[in-house]
Design a protein around this motif. Sequence first.
Motif, PDB file in Angstrom:
ATOM      1  N   GLY A   5      -2.091  -4.142   7.166  1.00 39.91           N
ATOM      2  CA  GLY A   5      -1.846  -5.436   6.688  1.00 39.91           C
ATOM      3  C   GLY A   5      -0.454  -5.891   6.678  1.00 39.91           C
ATOM      4  N   LEU A   6      -0.081  -7.066   6.120  1.00 43.63           N
ATOM      5  CA  LEU A   6       1.366  -7.432   5.714  1.00 43.63           C
ATOM      6  C   LEU A   6       1.628  -7.152   4.320  1.00 43.63           C
ATOM      7  CD1 LEU A   6       1.432 -10.433   8.098  1.00 43.63           C
ATOM      8  CD2 LEU A   6       2.397  -7.978   8.283  1.00 43.63           C
TER       9      LEU A   6
ATOM     10  N   MET B  30       6.363  -7.465   6.318  1.00 46.46           N
ATOM     11  CA  MET B  30       6.433  -6.209   6.901  1.00 46.46           C
ATOM     12  C   MET B  30       5.108  -5.521   7.064  1.00 46.46           C
ATOM     13  SD  MET B  30       8.386  -2.761   5.337  1.00 46.46           S
ATOM     14  CE  MET B  30       7.970  -1.205   5.765  1.00 46.46           C
ATOM     15  N   THR B  31       4.702  -4.942   8.263  1.00 42.86           N
ATOM     16  CA  THR B  31       3.545  -4.161   8.518  1.00 42.86           C
ATOM     17  C   THR B  31       3.544  -3.028   7.810  1.00 42.86           C
ATOM     18  OG1 THR B  31       3.488  -5.194  10.582  1.00 42.86           O
ATOM     19  CG2 THR B  31       1.796  -3.541  10.301  1.00 42.86           C
ATOM     20  N   VAL B  32       2.412  -2.832   7.059  1.00 40.94           N
ATOM     21  CA  VAL B  32       2.091  -1.559   6.523  1.00 40.94           C
ATOM     22  C   VAL B  32       0.771  -1.043   6.558  1.00 40.94           C
ATOM     23  CG1 VAL B  32       3.794  -1.886   4.419  1.00 40.94           C
ATOM     24  CG2 VAL B  32       1.708  -2.618   4.195  1.00 40.94           C
TER      25      VAL B  32
ATOM     26  N   ARG C 153       1.671   0.805  11.787  1.00 41.51           N
ATOM     27  CA  ARG C 153       0.495   0.486  12.216  1.00 41.51           C
ATOM     28  C   ARG C 153      -0.483   1.924  12.288  1.00 41.51           C
ATOM     29  NH1 ARG C 153      -0.997  -4.499  13.970  1.00 41.51           N
ATOM     30  NH2 ARG C 153       0.561  -6.072  14.188  1.00 41.51           N
ATOM     31  N   ASP C 154       0.514   2.951  11.804  1.00 40.67           N
ATOM     32  CA  ASP C 154      -0.083   4.336  12.170  1.00 40.67           C
ATOM     33  C   ASP C 154      -1.469   4.911  11.107  1.00 40.67           C
ATOM     34  OD1 ASP C 154      -0.846   6.906  12.942  1.00 40.67           O
ATOM     35  OD2 ASP C 154       1.415   7.456  13.170  1.00 40.67           O
ATOM     36  N   LYS C 155      -2.517   4.662  11.357  1.00 44.01           N
ATOM     37  CA  LYS C 155      -3.610   4.824  10.595  1.00 44.01           C
ATOM     38  C   LYS C 155      -3.721   6.519  10.244  1.00 44.01           C
ATOM     39  CE  LYS C 155      -6.130   0.890  11.436  1.00 44.01           C
ATOM     40  NZ  LYS C 155      -7.353   0.045  11.794  1.00 44.01           N
ATOM     41  N   ARG C 156      -3.267   7.283  11.265  1.00 47.92           N
ATOM     42  CA  ARG C 156      -3.590   8.861  11.171  1.00 47.92           C
ATOM     43  C   ARG C 156      -2.377   9.138  10.073  1.00 47.92           C
ATOM     44  NH1 ARG C 156      -6.288  12.940  10.414  1.00 47.92           N
ATOM     45  NH2 ARG C 156      -5.658  14.687  11.300  1.00 47.92           N
ATOM     46  N   GLN C 157      -1.210   8.606  10.279  1.00 46.11           N
ATOM     47  CA  GLN C 157      -0.212   8.788   9.377  1.00 46.11           C
ATOM     48  C   GLN C 157      -0.617   8.594   7.873  1.00 46.11           C
ATOM     49  OE1 GLN C 157       3.390   6.526   9.642  1.00 46.11           O
ATOM     50  NE2 GLN C 157       4.549   7.510   8.361  1.00 46.11           N
ATOM     51  N   ALA C 158      -0.973   7.603   7.811  1.00 40.66           N
ATOM     52  CA  ALA C 158      -1.585   7.131   6.157  1.00 40.66           C
ATOM     53  C   ALA C 158      -2.541   8.015   5.719  1.00 40.66           C
ATOM     54  CB  ALA C 158      -1.961   5.586   6.177  1.00 40.66           C
ATOM     55  N   GLU C 159      -3.603   8.247   6.690  1.00 45.35           N
ATOM     56  CA  GLU C 159      -4.473   9.283   6.132  1.00 45.35           C
ATOM     57  C   GLU C 159      -4.001  10.547   5.808  1.00 45.35           C
ATOM     58  OE1 GLU C 159      -9.314  10.271   6.823  1.00 45.35           O
ATOM     59  OE2 GLU C 159      -8.113   9.105   8.302  1.00 45.35           O
TER      60      GLU C 159
ATOM     61  N   GLU D 288       6.164  11.276  10.423  1.00 42.32           N
ATOM     62  CA  GLU D 288       5.513  10.771  11.624  1.00 42.32           C
ATOM     63  C   GLU D 288       4.220  11.570  11.479  1.00 42.32           C
ATOM     64  OE1 GLU D 288       7.657  11.249  15.102  1.00 42.32           O
ATOM     65  OE2 GLU D 288       8.846   9.602  14.650  1.00 42.32           O
ATOM     66  N   ALA D 289       3.155  11.319  11.855  1.00 45.14           N
ATOM     67  CA  ALA D 289       1.750  11.740  11.690  1.00 45.14           C
ATOM     68  C   ALA D 289       1.808  13.194  12.431  1.00 45.14           C
ATOM     69  CB  ALA D 289       0.749  11.147  12.424  1.00 45.14           C
TER      70      ALA D 289
END
Length: 151
Positions: A49-50, A69-71, A90-96, A23-24
Amino acid sequence: MTQNAPHPDPERRHWMAVLARAEAEAITALLAPLPALPPHERLRPPETGLVMVRGRAGGDGAPFNLGEMTVTRCAVRLGDAVGHAYVAGRDKRQAELAALVDAALQDPARRDVFMDGVIGPLAARQQAARDAEARRAAATRVDFLTMQTTR
């Protein structure tokens, strides 16, 4: 991946898997005591996106589309290294953050600090959660052989 494509570095595959499941907030907390990273450049800002999830009947049967699946994905440049991340949800902070840590881990001068300070603790937490889940599942296990002999 095509058959002729090189296999990814197993160590990088490990840390990417750990970051994708973290998790972020957990990543942020572990980054706080570490030396600050220089500013990074967003090559691909976090976007959601999916993707189609595919499965196989019995694990080795014919592939079929299981569902979507949402990624969220992101790509950043930190010095000469480019970090990538794909995370579920959908966690953009986690991805970054995952992409930033991926880029930092590609620098040999930073790798040990980030492996010990971020990846190690996250991997240990994730393993502890898997072990706890396995213990809960084992507690509900029914031994059918024992049930047969007690009739």
